[in-house]
Design an enzyme around this catalytic site. Structure first.
Site, PDB file in Angstrom:
ATOM      1  CB  ALA A 142      -0.929  -0.008   1.214  1.00 25.39           C
ATOM      2  CB  CYS A 174      10.118  -1.492  -5.327  1.00 21.79           C
ATOM      3  SG  CYS A 174      11.454  -2.546  -4.759  1.00 21.79           S
ATOM      4  CD  GLN A 201       6.279  -1.519 -14.595  1.00 24.90           C
ATOM      5  OE1 GLN A 201       6.074  -0.393 -15.034  1.00 24.90           O
ATOM      6  NE2 GLN A 201       6.809  -2.475 -15.311  1.00 24.90           N
ATOM      7  NE  ARG A 244      14.539  11.767 -13.632  1.00 19.08           N
ATOM      8  CZ  ARG A 244      13.981  10.845 -12.875  1.00 19.08           C
ATOM      9  NH1 ARG A 244      13.206  11.173 -11.867  1.00 19.08           N
ATOM     10  NH2 ARG A 244      14.173   9.575 -13.124  1.00 19.08           N
TER      11      ARG A 244
END
Ligand code: NAI
Ligand code: UGA
Length: 480
Positions: free
Chosen positions: A218, A272, A274, A447
């Protein structure tokens, strides 16, 4: 003396255990891995991962109470607490391919723990895993337990790369989930006592197993959702003349929303976000919750849209073709202060440009040529499997050259793409760069780190995500 062993000497296992060793001098910490080159690197002067502050912590503890070894079974059998911090990438084949977590590495670690254990152990899930994984692990461990008691805890890690040491020294919270039995509570207390060496008690949250496992998925989903939200706004800013930095600032001032994680970008990357959202989507689908699954899927769709939109901006600005044109890629890592390239948006942007036959000259201060060539020649998802399972000699691409200096990358280029926010890109001599480029000279800032007005004054045509558009770009289509 308490003995800890961590299986998996990667971005999480290495730094986390080094900090535990530093903060708990009376605990013996062994970090083990099946990758012999990785362990050798941990024992050398050049650590296998680049992380500010890590060298110092490792050097202080190595040869005292911290060791790295490939003798996995020995240190697991001797330990009281075994952390498992192995890869949990997205499955590439079979049931749930492209979504579900691949628990092969976890399962083989659990079977090995069951095989070699001769004493009671606390087994800690450090890897990010699907909710209910602890139940499966418990079954593997207790199936053939020879009377040994295993207590499973979920203790997900929240560190971010580039700030891992700082995050570990002062975590927002440490989360420990365990069984609601007396033995489960005793195990929670044992792990809490380790963290209590340096983490204030009110920051150590204890829950049941499933809450801890799900909270990790979550948290990553919420973080990624913020980035997709601001990136979705960035597209609307470009269409309307609003400036996404001003919008983020104004929105983030609301204390209920907060200012962090609202930087528009070419898209989020990293090993992480995705994979964990895909995993969450899969779990929702398996639990008969398609609406919830679709809600989270959208976070990834917007991220893909943002990367495609960026590539389309480049191609359409440069007369609708980049074929044979030299494009300098500044930055390849998924964020600054790391050499990690897993799921970096640079891979998708470079592949998009290569698809349009561009010639790429890539510079990143922390990523090797071999890594870049491997990333650009591998399939999506494969790059999160352990290094030793990846192809050793990728076929290098003729359209790609990797250089060790931003000035070499940009010489004679038609355009520059900034894909990682390395500080050094903010202070480059852009006048010198402009003088050595083909004209018109383009900068595509993924960016938002360059001073747009200053670069336009020099003569560059500048595209900056979510910022008012350059006259040059105004009438050009840029939809994904
Ligand atoms: N990278 C990050 O910033 C974070 C990662 N995580 C999670 O932590 C877990 C590990 O991630 P990383 O450390 O980034 O991965 P990594 O790829 O850097 O390290 C994992 C290591 O485990 C080793 N390994 C795999 N199977 C093994 C086995 N059976 N026995 C011994 N060693 C084995 C691999 O050789 C590899 O060195 C993942 O589940 C990830 O989602 C969680 C928070 C942050
Ligand atoms: O589970 C994990 O692996 C970790 O994932 C993220 O950490 P990490 O991926 O290392 O780095 P982040 O700082 O979260 O950045 C992720 C990506 O989002 C991008 N990003 C971040 C923030 C932002 O405002 N905008 C933005 O585009 C970054 O450039 C990067 O590509 C989480 O921040 C950690 O809490 C979590 O433990």
């Amino acid at each position: 003396m308490v003995k800890i062993c961590c299986i998996g000497a990667g971005y999480v296992g290495g730094p986390t255990m080094a900090v535990i060793a530093l903060k708990c001098p009376e605990i013996q910490v062994a970090v083990v891995d099946i990758s012999v080159p990785r362990i050798s690197a941990w024992n050398s002067d050049t650590l296998p991962i680049y992380e500010p502050g890590l060298d110092e912590v490792v050097k202080k503890c190595r040869e005292k109470n911290l060791l790295f070894s490939s003798d996995v079974e020995k240190y697991v059998s001797e330990a009281d607490i075994v952390f498992v911090s192995v890869n949990t990438p997205t499955k590439t084949q079979g049931l749930g391919a492209g979504k579900a977590a691949d628990l092969t590495y976890w399962e083989s670690a659990a079977r090995m723990i069951a095989d070699v254990s001769k004493s009671n152990k606390i087994v800690v899930e450090k890897s990010t895993v699907p909710v209910k994984t602890a139940e499966a692990i418990e079954k593997i461990l207790t199936h053939n337990s020879k009377g040994i008691n295993f207590q499973i805890l979920s203790n997900p890690e929240f560190l971010a790369e580039g700030t891992a040491i700082q995050d570990l020294f002062e975590p927002d919270r440490v989360l420990i989930g365990g069984r609601e039995t007396p033995e489960g509570q005793k195990a929670i207390k044992a792990l809490r006592d380790v963290y209590a060496h340096w983490v204030p008690m009110d920051r150590i949250i204890c829950t049941n197993l499933w809450s801890a496992e799900l909270s990790k998925l979550a948290a990553n989903a919420f973080l990624a959702q913020r980035i997709s939200s601001v990136n979705a706004m960035s597209a609307l800013c470009e269409a309307t003349g609003a400036d996404v930095s001003q919008v983020s600032h104004a929105v983030g001032k609301d204390t209920r929303i907060g200012p962090k994680f609202l930087n528009a970008s070419v898209g989020f990357g990293g090993s992480c976000f995705q994979k964990d959202i895909l995993n969450l989507v899969y779990i929702c689908e398996c639990n008969g919750l398609p609406e919830v699954a679709n809600y989270w899927k959208q976070v990834i769709k917007v991220n893909d849209y943002q990367k495609t939109r960026f590539v389309n901006r480049i191609v359409s600005s440069m007369f609708n073709t980049v074929s044979g044109k030299k494009i300098a890629i500044l930055g390849f890592a998924f964020k600054k202060d790391t050499g990690d390239t897993r799921e970096t948006p640079a891979i998708d942007v470079c592949k998009g440009l290569l698809g349009d036959k561009a010639m790429l000259s890539i510079y990143d201060p922390q990523v090797s040529e071999e890594q870049i060539q491997r990333d650009l020649s591998m399939n999506k998802f494969d790059w999160d499997h352990p290094v030793h399972l990846q192809p050793t000699s990728p076929s290098s691409m003729k359209q790609v050259s990797v250089v060790w200096d931003a000035y070499a990358a940009t010489k004679d280029a038609h355009g520059i793409c900034i894909l990682t926010e390395w500080d050094e890109f903010k202070t480059l001599d852009y006048q010198k760069i402009y003088d050595n480029m083909q004209k018109p000279a383009f900068v595509f800032d993924g960016r938002n780190i360059v001073d747009v007005a200053k670069l336009r004054e020099i003569g560059f045509i500048v595209y900056s995500i979510g910022k008012p558009l350059d006259e040059w770009l105004k009438d050009m289509p840029a939809v994904a």
